[in-house]
Design an enzyme around this catalytic site. Structure first.
Site, PDB file in Angstrom:
ATOM      1  N   GLU A  40      -4.970  -3.932  -1.738  1.00  0.00           N
ATOM      2  CA  GLU A  40      -6.222  -3.692  -1.553  1.00  0.00           C
ATOM      3  C   GLU A  40      -6.640  -2.528  -0.716  1.00  0.00           C
ATOM      4  OE1 GLU A  40      -4.317  -6.145  -0.363  1.00  0.00           O
ATOM      5  OE2 GLU A  40      -5.027  -6.857   1.537  1.00  0.00           O
ATOM      6  N   SER A  84       5.489  -6.969   3.159  1.00  0.00           N
ATOM      7  CA  SER A  84       6.071  -7.188   4.592  1.00  0.00           C
ATOM      8  C   SER A  84       7.007  -8.360   4.627  1.00  0.00           C
ATOM      9  CB  SER A  84       4.855  -7.387   5.882  1.00  0.00           C
ATOM     10  OG  SER A  84       4.089  -8.488   5.350  1.00  0.00           O
ATOM     11  N   PHE A 130       0.757  -1.271   0.069  1.00  0.00           N
ATOM     12  CA  PHE A 130      -0.031   0.064  -0.026  1.00  0.00           C
ATOM     13  C   PHE A 130       0.844   1.397   0.001  1.00  0.00           C
ATOM     14  CE2 PHE A 130       0.821  -0.311   4.765  1.00  0.00           C
ATOM     15  CZ  PHE A 130       0.942   1.133   5.128  1.00  0.00           C
ATOM     16  N   CYS A 133       9.449   1.471   3.518  1.00  0.00           N
ATOM     17  CA  CYS A 133      10.638   0.491   3.612  1.00  0.00           C
ATOM     18  C   CYS A 133      11.921   1.358   4.057  1.00  0.00           C
ATOM     19  CB  CYS A 133      10.593  -0.383   2.712  1.00  0.00           C
ATOM     20  SG  CYS A 133      11.335   0.205   1.059  1.00  0.00           S
TER      21      CYS A 133
HETATM   22  P1  NAD Z   1       1.531  -6.640   2.871  1.00  0.00           P
HETATM   23  O1  NAD Z   1       2.749  -7.736   3.011  1.00  0.00           O
HETATM   24  O2  NAD Z   1       0.311  -6.666   4.168  1.00  0.00           O
HETATM   25  O3  NAD Z   1       0.852  -6.725   1.583  1.00  0.00           O
HETATM   26  C1  NAD Z   1       1.694  -6.602   0.484  1.00  0.00           C
HETATM   27  C2  NAD Z   1       0.767  -7.612  -0.585  1.00  0.00           C
HETATM   28  O4  NAD Z   1       0.693  -8.674  -0.263  1.00  0.00           O
HETATM   29  C3  NAD Z   1      -0.485  -7.011  -0.683  1.00  0.00           C
HETATM   30  O5  NAD Z   1      -0.749  -6.994  -2.278  1.00  0.00           O
HETATM   31  C4  NAD Z   1      -1.575  -7.820   0.171  1.00  0.00           C
HETATM   32  O6  NAD Z   1      -2.661  -8.070  -0.610  1.00  0.00           O
HETATM   33  C5  NAD Z   1      -0.681  -9.066  -0.088  1.00  0.00           C
HETATM   34  N1  NAD Z   1      -0.731  -9.989   1.237  1.00  0.00           N
HETATM   35  C6  NAD Z   1      -0.631  -9.769   2.133  1.00  0.00           C
HETATM   36  N2  NAD Z   1      -0.966 -10.494   3.209  1.00  0.00           N
HETATM   37  C7  NAD Z   1      -0.956 -11.565   2.451  1.00  0.00           C
HETATM   38  C8  NAD Z   1      -1.195 -13.197   2.924  1.00  0.00           C
HETATM   39  N3  NAD Z   1      -1.074 -13.555   3.951  1.00  0.00           N
HETATM   40  N4  NAD Z   1      -1.316 -14.014   1.799  1.00  0.00           N
HETATM   41  C9  NAD Z   1      -1.323 -13.412   0.264  1.00  0.00           C
HETATM   42  N5  NAD Z   1      -1.182 -12.290   0.180  1.00  0.00           N
HETATM   43  C10 NAD Z   1      -1.056 -11.265   1.111  1.00  0.00           C
HETATM   44  O7  NAD Z   1       2.445  -5.137   3.099  1.00  0.00           O
HETATM   45  P2  NAD Z   1       1.712  -3.743   3.042  1.00  0.00           P
HETATM   46  O8  NAD Z   1       1.370  -3.550   4.568  1.00  0.00           O
HETATM   47  O9  NAD Z   1       0.587  -3.536   2.102  1.00  0.00           O
HETATM   48  O10 NAD Z   1       3.080  -3.104   2.899  1.00  0.00           O
HETATM   49  C11 NAD Z   1       4.079  -2.545   3.821  1.00  0.00           C
HETATM   50  C12 NAD Z   1       5.297  -3.299   3.910  1.00  0.00           C
HETATM   51  O11 NAD Z   1       5.778  -3.722   2.840  1.00  0.00           O
HETATM   52  C13 NAD Z   1       6.227  -3.142   4.819  1.00  0.00           C
HETATM   53  O12 NAD Z   1       6.819  -4.212   5.601  1.00  0.00           O
HETATM   54  C14 NAD Z   1       7.294  -2.552   4.185  1.00  0.00           C
HETATM   55  O13 NAD Z   1       8.732  -2.457   4.854  1.00  0.00           O
HETATM   56  C15 NAD Z   1       7.278  -3.313   2.909  1.00  0.00           C
HETATM   57  N6  NAD Z   1       7.940  -2.686   1.706  1.00  0.00           N
HETATM   58  C16 NAD Z   1       9.185  -3.058   1.309  1.00  0.00           C
HETATM   59  C17 NAD Z   1       9.842  -2.404   0.360  1.00  0.00           C
HETATM   60  C18 NAD Z   1      11.010  -2.845  -0.071  1.00  0.00           C
HETATM   61  O14 NAD Z   1      11.507  -2.332  -1.106  1.00  0.00           O
HETATM   62  N7  NAD Z   1      11.682  -3.926   0.453  1.00  0.00           N
HETATM   63  C19 NAD Z   1       9.138  -1.309  -0.263  1.00  0.00           C
HETATM   64  C20 NAD Z   1       7.968  -0.875   0.182  1.00  0.00           C
HETATM   65  C21 NAD Z   1       7.287  -1.535   1.227  1.00  0.00           C
END
Ligand code: NAD
Length: 502
Positions: free
Chosen positions: A196, A247, A169, A302
């Protein structure tokens, strides 16, 4: 964020509802289609709590429709000359650039970050398109003549096929644009599954692409949804590669599942980024760098610095901390659309409550509040001010785990070796920052620190798109980073031809 079915929707948290929230649709084979899924999520403005749209929770069948379209479009797109694919990227670049302000405003509305931050985010996405436009050059192979009598060897790069891109997001325009331009430029077709929580910028981007008619139908598809859609992509035999950002926990799951299904995968995960402050740090660079990193986008990056490692004597550490605390106190918390705002709301009220829970846990673990950002949450209920914790035990959550909010945890060490020990003990290795006036100290830090993106006197060390973007250790599952040369590597596979001609 509220889960409801289409037939029973209730207004949660007493917040306002748009007269008739728009129901979003998927984009498949060049057309906007209604998903079969009946459940929807509501996406709300983090600033006001207003319901902005209904996001369908697409099923595996909806995903399969999109991957089938992407598969059908693949042979012709692959056969399109690389320079023609690059020209499509030029058009994409012009389109995003022409709509940079509009897209940025939508990012502010749906994700919450300040307009300046959102505008810069879209700018970063534009840079990714520019970097990907080098594709005809980057796809060139290698050859070696005469490895045996009359025998030559050549290596060519070919696209993987269908790429599933799954994004978080916090950068709803930039991160989709880390993947789409490179994947398409290399000759792949794509299905994007954005977060989402704030899919409106992605939907608008696809509307623009559709209206401008810059890609053949099926080359680029959009599926809205959450876990079911992700699992649909991970288990779909039509999908050849997965690019993921989110994440650490989800990254590990996505990488493991995709690899078990025989797919190529890159999964960029979470972070706990340290900012090391030497006693000789320039106070102005320190104040702006640390507060921008820790509290910009309310810590939801991140690359957010969330650990402040103060080096030196107690007096020197206290002086550095005072510089940071004074700068943090001057920040304005509010609606990202207000130009006076420095610290935007968190993505949801639930997120603010979660972060407040982390602050309580830190206090229970023995930390003390140097700056308490807890407040009434503002109109939408998701605001939280800059918070600084000192004295947290080195093995506590506030030191070890990503909080993803405007919370900065202070650690104190005697010297650079002590700082490197603390930084390198983290399970994460996304980014690490040093503030110093000494080139020698910077060199030692750069050499010894275990992280993928390093900043010296720069609070947010985001590489420009011509360089690879990712971390080390638990901040990535997979080998190849996003952007830069790694992206061309990820989206192609190598074929080596050995020939002899009579
Ligand atoms: P998230 O992991 O909750 O969601 C990311 C994606 O995965 C979304 O599209 C979501 O629908 C999907 N998802 C989430 N849980 C899932 C599950 N159990 N099963 C299947 N799909 C699932 O992450 P977020 O809260 O949207 O984003 C923030 C996180 O992203 C932070 O931890 C941040 O550090 C990380 N991030 C990392 C980078 C990088 O370059 N390393 C860049 C941006 C964000």
């Amino acid at each position: 964020m509220t889960t409801t079915s289409t037939t029973e929707r209730s207004d949660q948290e007493g917040q306002t509802r748009a007269a008739s929230p728009r129901r979003l649709r998927n984009y498949v084979a060049g057309a906007w289609v209604e998903p079969t899924a009946s459940a929807v999520l509501e996406t709300r403005s983090p600033a006001s709590g207003e319901v902005l749209a209904e996001v369908p929770l697409s099923s595996a069948a909806d995903v399969a429709a999109a991957t089938a379209a992407a598969r059908a479009a693949f042979p012709a797109w692959r056969a399109t000359a690389p320079q023609r694919r690059a020209r499509a990227l030029f058009e994409l670049r012009a389109l995003v650039s022409d709509h940079q302000e509009e897209l940025a405003r939508l990012v502010t509305t749906d994700m919450g970050k300040t307009f300046d931050d959102a505008f810069a985010e879209v700018g970063r996405g534009i840079e990714s398109i520019e970097a990907a436009s080098a594709v005809p050059h980057m796809l060139k192979g290698e050859n070696l003549e005469g490895v045996a009598t009359g025998v030559d060897v050549e290596m060519v790069r070919q696209p993987l096929g269908v790429i599933g891109a799954i994004t978080p997001f916090n950068f709803p325009v930039m991160i989709p644009l880390w993947f789409i331009p490179y994947a398409l430029g290399c000759g792949n077709t794509v299905v994007l599954k954005p977060s989402e929580q704030d899919p409106l910028p992605s939907v608008r981007l696809f509307e623009l692409i559709d209206e401008a008619d810059i890609l053949p139908a099926g080359v680029l598809n959009l599926v809205l949804g959450a876990h079911d859609a992700v699992n649909g992509l991970l288990h779909d035999p039509e999908v050849d590669g997965i690019s993921f950002v989110g994440s650490a926990k989800t990254a590990r799951y996505v990488a493991g599942t995709a690899a078990a299904e025989g797919k190529r995968v890159q999964a960029l995960g979470g972070a706990k980024n340290a900012m090391v402050v030497m006693p000789d740090a320039d106070p102005k660079l320190l104040a702006g760098g640390v507060t921008g990193s820790a509290f910009g986008a309310a810590g939801q990056r991140c690359l957010a610095g969330s650990l402040l490692v103060l080096v030196g004597s107690k007096e020197e550490q206290d002086a550095s901390l005072a510089t940071v605390v004074d700068a943090a106190k001057a920040l304005t918390v509010g609606d990202g659309a207000d130009p006076a705002t420095d610290v935007c709301p968190l993505i949801t009220v639930a997120s603010r409550e979660r972060v407040e829970g982390e602050i309580e846990t830190a206090l229970g673990d023995g930390a003390e509040l140097v700056l308490d950002g807890r407040r009434d949450g503002g109109e939408g209920g998701a605001q939280l001010g800059p918070t600084i914790l000192d004295g947290a035990p080195t093995d506590s959550r506030a030191v070890k785990e990503e909080i993803f909010g405007p919370v900065l945890t202070v650690l104190r060490v005697d010297d650079l070796d002590g700082a490197l020990e603390v930084v390198n003990s983290s399970r994460y290795g996304n980014s690490s920052i040093l503030f110093t006036s000494s080139g020698g100290t910077a060199r030692e830090f750069r050499y010894g620190v275990q992280a993928g993106m390093i900043g010296v006197n720069v609070g947010v060390a985001a590489p420009v798109a011509w360089f690879p973007f990712a971390g080390w250790k638990d901040s990535i599952d997979g080998d190849l980073h996003a952007n830069g040369g790694d992206a061309f590597e990820f989206y192609t596979r190598k074929k080596v031809v050995t020939s002899r001609w009579a």
